[in-house]
Design a protein around this motif. Structure first.
Motif, mmCIF file in Angstrom:
data_model
loop_
_atom_site.group_PDB
_atom_site.id
_atom_site.type_symbol
_atom_site.label_atom_id
_atom_site.label_comp_id
_atom_site.label_asym_id
_atom_site.label_seq_id
_atom_site.Cartn_x
_atom_site.Cartn_y
_atom_site.Cartn_z
ATOM 1 N N TRP A 162 14.708 -39.809 2.942
ATOM 2 C CA TRP A 162 16.404 -38.800 3.881
ATOM 3 C C TRP A 162 15.275 -37.673 4.399
ATOM 4 N N TRP A 163 14.486 -37.271 2.916
ATOM 5 C CA TRP A 163 13.675 -35.690 3.479
ATOM 6 C C TRP A 163 13.040 -35.692 4.991
ATOM 7 N N ALA A 164 12.221 -36.632 4.897
ATOM 8 C CA ALA A 164 11.457 -36.695 6.175
ATOM 9 C C ALA A 164 12.133 -37.227 7.366
ATOM 10 N N CYS A 165 13.471 -37.883 6.834
ATOM 11 C CA CYS A 165 13.652 -38.018 8.591
ATOM 12 C C CYS A 165 14.420 -36.670 8.955
ATOM 13 N N ALA A 166 15.158 -36.061 8.043
ATOM 14 C CA ALA A 166 15.760 -34.312 8.136
ATOM 15 C C ALA A 166 14.396 -33.903 8.576
ATOM 16 N N THR A 167 13.541 -34.155 8.416
ATOM 17 C CA THR A 167 12.265 -33.161 9.003
ATOM 18 C C THR A 167 12.186 -33.157 9.777
ATOM 19 N N TYR A 173 18.645 -30.493 6.383
ATOM 20 C CA TYR A 173 19.757 -29.725 5.919
ATOM 21 C C TYR A 173 19.274 -29.567 4.012
ATOM 22 N N GLY A 174 17.804 -29.498 3.986
ATOM 23 C CA GLY A 174 17.616 -28.065 2.992
ATOM 24 C C GLY A 174 18.910 -28.886 1.290
ATOM 25 N N ASP A 175 19.135 -30.054 1.641
ATOM 26 C CA ASP A 175 19.409 -30.500 -0.368
ATOM 27 C C ASP A 175 18.142 -31.325 -0.217
ATOM 28 N N ALA A 176 16.799 -31.630 0.329
ATOM 29 C CA ALA A 176 15.599 -31.677 -0.351
ATOM 30 C C ALA A 176 14.709 -31.555 0.404
ATOM 31 N N THR A 177 13.987 -30.505 -0.958
ATOM 32 C CA THR A 177 13.178 -29.974 -0.585
ATOM 33 C C THR A 177 11.540 -30.001 -0.963
ATOM 34 N N PRO A 178 10.480 -29.678 -1.221
ATOM 35 C CA PRO A 178 9.421 -29.985 -1.670
ATOM 36 C C PRO A 178 8.950 -28.403 -2.180
ATOM 37 N N VAL A 179 9.048 -29.146 -3.733
ATOM 38 C CA VAL A 179 8.086 -27.425 -4.215
ATOM 39 C C VAL A 179 7.111 -27.431 -5.398
ATOM 40 N N THR A 180 6.153 -28.056 -4.656
ATOM 41 C CA THR A 180 5.068 -27.950 -5.236
ATOM 42 C C THR A 180 4.224 -27.375 -3.933
ATOM 43 N N PHE A 181 3.628 -26.303 -3.671
ATOM 44 C CA PHE A 181 2.715 -26.484 -3.003
ATOM 45 C C PHE A 181 1.447 -27.186 -1.669
ATOM 46 N N ARG A 184 4.312 -28.831 0.192
ATOM 47 C CA ARG A 184 5.395 -27.854 1.636
ATOM 48 C C ARG A 184 3.983 -27.924 2.574
ATOM 49 N N MET A 185 3.159 -28.519 1.829
ATOM 50 C CA MET A 185 1.485 -28.524 3.117
ATOM 51 C C MET A 185 1.953 -30.237 3.654
ATOM 52 N N VAL A 186 2.346 -30.224 3.432
ATOM 53 C CA VAL A 186 2.822 -32.066 3.694
ATOM 54 C C VAL A 186 4.221 -31.653 5.177
ATOM 55 N N ALA A 187 4.939 -30.826 4.057
ATOM 56 C CA ALA A 187 6.754 -30.577 5.282
ATOM 57 C C ALA A 187 6.138 -29.780 6.565
ATOM 58 N N ALA A 188 5.323 -28.828 6.273
ATOM 59 C CA ALA A 188 4.883 -28.051 7.810
ATOM 60 C C ALA A 188 4.214 -28.755 8.350
ATOM 61 N N GLY A 189 3.479 -29.580 8.160
ATOM 62 C CA GLY A 189 2.373 -31.050 9.455
ATOM 63 C C GLY A 189 3.431 -31.440 9.545
#
Length: 225
Positions: A162-167, A173-181, A184-189
């Motif tokens: 769900w997070w990957a689709c939203a990203t 949406y912000g209901d599922a967000t990474p909290v580890t460093f 978050r690097m994966v999320a930024a990429g």
């Protein structure tokens, strides 16, 4: 002295890439499957977890051997690392191999005299397949990094998908967000890739629609005054 332009790869390297791109894409899918089993399978499931680990390492060694051959055939030595940054990045992070989808498509098209799809269809197909594979890879990586972290909102693989689709779709949406460093690097990429891929798809689709409507207007008989 060779007449070949400085930016043109040697013929041997070009032939090697044409022959190995599709098999290596298959190997990348095996790597992804092995990584998925390693991440998602319970710890007590044996011998599948060990087999998946062996599959991950064996396919990565295959990528390393291909990289070494490319360096040798290029004749660039250590300069190959700087001039082929995507190849180097993909070797270090094999989950990014979907970014080489263009090279895979080009290798397939070498068997035909002309592209089987028009430009707009090629862009949308490439971007769609790349987005799907990258999204699945990112979901696996984030789930692996996040699900045991304190205060994590991504606890299941479903949460990660769900997070990957939203990203990817830049909804966020912000209901599922990474909290580890590293999460978050994966999320930024994935955010950067999502913007680029979504822009390619929407731009190509819009251009295709404009082209269709333009042809329809040209076929329409002129209005009488």
């Amino acid at each position: 002295m060779s007449d070949r332009p400085a930016h043109e790869p040697p013929a041997r390297l070009t032939r090697w890439e044409q022959r190995t791109e599709v098999p290596l894409f298959g190997a990348s899918l095996l790597f992804l499957a092995g990584y998925a089993v390693r991440v998602l399978a319970p710890h007590h499931v044996q011998p599948w977890r060990d087999i998946s680990l062996l599959l991950v390492w064996s396919t990565w060694l295959l990528f390393l051997a291909d990289y070494a051959v490319r360096v040798r055939l290029s004749g660039l030595g250590t300069r190959f690392v700087r001039t082929h940054r995507l190849d180097t990045l993909v070797l270090l992070l094999p989950l990014l191999r979907p970014l080489r989808m263009v090279q895979v498509y080009q290798a397939v098209e070498q068997r035909y005299d002309r592209p089987r799809l028009n430009l707009y269809a090629r862009v949308m197909t490439y971007a769609g397949m790349t987005a799907g594979l990258l999204g699945f890879s990112a979901a696996l990586a984030v789930y692996h990094l996040e699900h045991r972290a304190p205060d994590a909102s991504i606890r299941t693989f479903g949460d990660a998908v769900w997070w990957a689709c939203a990203t990817l779709t830049t909804v966020g949406y912000g209901d599922a967000t990474p909290v580890t460093f590293w999460g978050r690097m994966v999320a930024a990429g994935l955010m950067a890739c999502g913007l680029a891929l979504l822009g390619a798809v929407t731009g190509s689709f819009s251009s295709w629609l404009i082209q269709v409507f333009t042809r329809e207007d040209e076929k329409r008989p002129p209005e009488r005054g």
